[in-house]
Design an enzyme around this catalytic site. Sequence first.
Site, short mmCIF file in Angstrom:
data_model
loop_
_atom_site.label_atom_id
_atom_site.label_comp_id
_atom_site.label_asym_id
_atom_site.label_seq_id
_atom_site.Cartn_x
_atom_site.Cartn_y
_atom_site.Cartn_z
N LYS A 170 -39.22 41.13 13.06
CA LYS A 170 -40.16 41.09 11.93
C LYS A 170 -39.83 42.30 11.05
CE LYS A 170 -43.38 42.49 10.13
NZ LYS A 170 -43.44 43.08 8.72
N GLU B 18 -41.31 43.43 4.65
CA GLU B 18 -41.31 42.43 3.59
C GLU B 18 -40.83 43.02 2.27
OE1 GLU B 18 -45.54 44.10 3.99
OE2 GLU B 18 -43.82 43.60 5.28
N ARG B 19 -40.60 44.36 2.22
CA ARG B 19 -40.13 44.97 0.98
C ARG B 19 -38.64 44.74 0.74
NH1 ARG B 19 -43.07 50.92 1.42
NH2 ARG B 19 -45.21 50.15 1.69
N GLU C 132 -46.97 63.37 6.11
CA GLU C 132 -45.62 62.96 5.71
C GLU C 132 -45.65 62.44 4.28
OE1 GLU C 132 -42.05 60.38 7.74
OE2 GLU C 132 -44.06 59.52 7.81
N PHE D 156 -39.07 49.57 6.03
CA PHE D 156 -38.26 49.29 4.85
C PHE D 156 -37.10 50.26 4.69
CE2 PHE D 156 -41.07 52.59 3.19
CZ PHE D 156 -40.23 53.33 2.39
N SER E 126 -45.24 53.98 10.19
CA SER E 126 -46.14 55.11 10.10
C SER E 126 -46.85 55.33 11.43
CB SER E 126 -47.19 54.87 9.00
OG SER E 126 -48.08 53.84 9.38
N CYS F 158 -37.12 58.96 8.16
CA CYS F 158 -37.95 59.63 9.15
C CYS F 158 -37.26 60.87 9.71
CB CYS F 158 -38.32 58.67 10.28
SG CYS F 158 -36.92 58.14 11.29
#
Length: 500
Positions: free
Chosen positions: A173, A176-177, A383, A149, A226, A281
């Site tokens: 893909k 979805e957020r 994190e 996201f 993640s 990140c």
Amino acid sequence: MCDIHHFISGQSFTGNSGRYSDVFDPNTGEVQARVQLASVDEVDRAIQAAQNAFESWSSTNPQRRARVMFEFKRLVEANIDELAALLSKEHGKVIADSKGDIQRGLEVIEFACGIPHAQKGEYTFGAGPGIDVYSMRQPLGVVTGITPFNFPAMIPMWMFGVAIACGNTFILKPSERDPSVPVRLAELMIEAGAPEGVLNVIHGDKVAVDAILEHPLVHAVSFVGSSDIAHYVYQKGAQNHKRVQAMGGAKNHGIVLPDADMDQVIKDLTGAAFGSAGERCMALPVVVPVGERTADELRERLVSEIPNLRVGVSTDSDAHYGPVVTQAHKERVVGWINKGVEEGAELVVDGREFSLQGHEKGFFIGPSLFDHVKPEMSAYQEEIFGPVLQIVRAASFEEALALPSNHQYGNGVAIFTQNGRAARDFAARVNVGMVGINVPIPVPVAYHTFGGWKRSAFGDINQHGMEGVRFWTKTKTVTARFPDSELEHTDSSFVIPTMK
């Protein structure tokens, strides 16, 4: 409220899975749309569309593929205001940061425009008597990208830009957020001249991810997310005979030596730690001052600077950062701040109770600063992915070097110093994949490559640059001989050929 659909074979596709996920406006906390979640059959439909497009697209010469990338770049630039507004509305980052997200992705598209040169093979004339040897880089087929996201424009373009330029067809893909920008990019790719089926977008959750990882027509998977999920994607993809690169989490450190330019360090730290609400990140959530004197000055300067940060809605041109992406993510970040306090770290600046007037239901978190964080604390080991900066004090250069080197993550690290010898030594010895020297966010330029070490990356090949070309292609080597006449024959040989 609208529904966000898949994009297959050059057009919007309404799935029939009956499953949806809410898309929030992080500035208000309200649901602004629903995104469809794909079934296994809908994933298969997208993959079949990509497979149908592959033969024609892969046989298109590289220069013509590059022209599509040039036109795509032009169209994205022409529509950057629309894209940035859409991105900010779903993600929450401020408009200027959204434009940076898009521009950083376009830099990889610019690299992909040079694919006729980048995809060239090697040639040796006269490798043996009348024998030539040459190689060619050929596309893999249907390939996929699963993106997070936090960079809904940049990371998809990092993946599909090089992959499509190399002659592959692509299934994206996205998260979805914030799914709207990836769909809009796919529309622009078709407008740029890519044939239908070359770039498809499927929305979904674990059902869609597993369908991608298990599908026999998918040849490669690129993932960013993640570390736990990256490890899962890597293992499952490899078990299904796919080429996989899976980028995971990070806990990037900034080492501050006593001779550093502290004015610049403070500016760099506040931007790198709190920009985009820390949802990067390559953010810099840990600062390691060397020596108590350096640490005390750094803390004092940060305590003075942090109140000047402006947290606002994503359309506020004066805001330094906006809300985090969802209420669940806000609660996760607050949970890690609570954990740090429980573990004994000193919470010097507390952003947990921040509330933006008129947007009290938005997903806002104020900047937080910890001091006296210890390496054994879980709030240091994991994190946080929010606007939280941790000070971990080190007594010496060697102690500071050991902190990022021994951490489970090895994505990025920065050192701030005016001592060239110390910087050179640090860069050579630190056990981390990307290093900045007086550069707080050391994301390499597009014609170099991006990738971390340890639990920050699974797989052997990094993203974009020539590493990206290698990931999205396979090498074929040809050894050729053409005798001068039918009379020029050789005797049968029953030993391995050599150049002796």
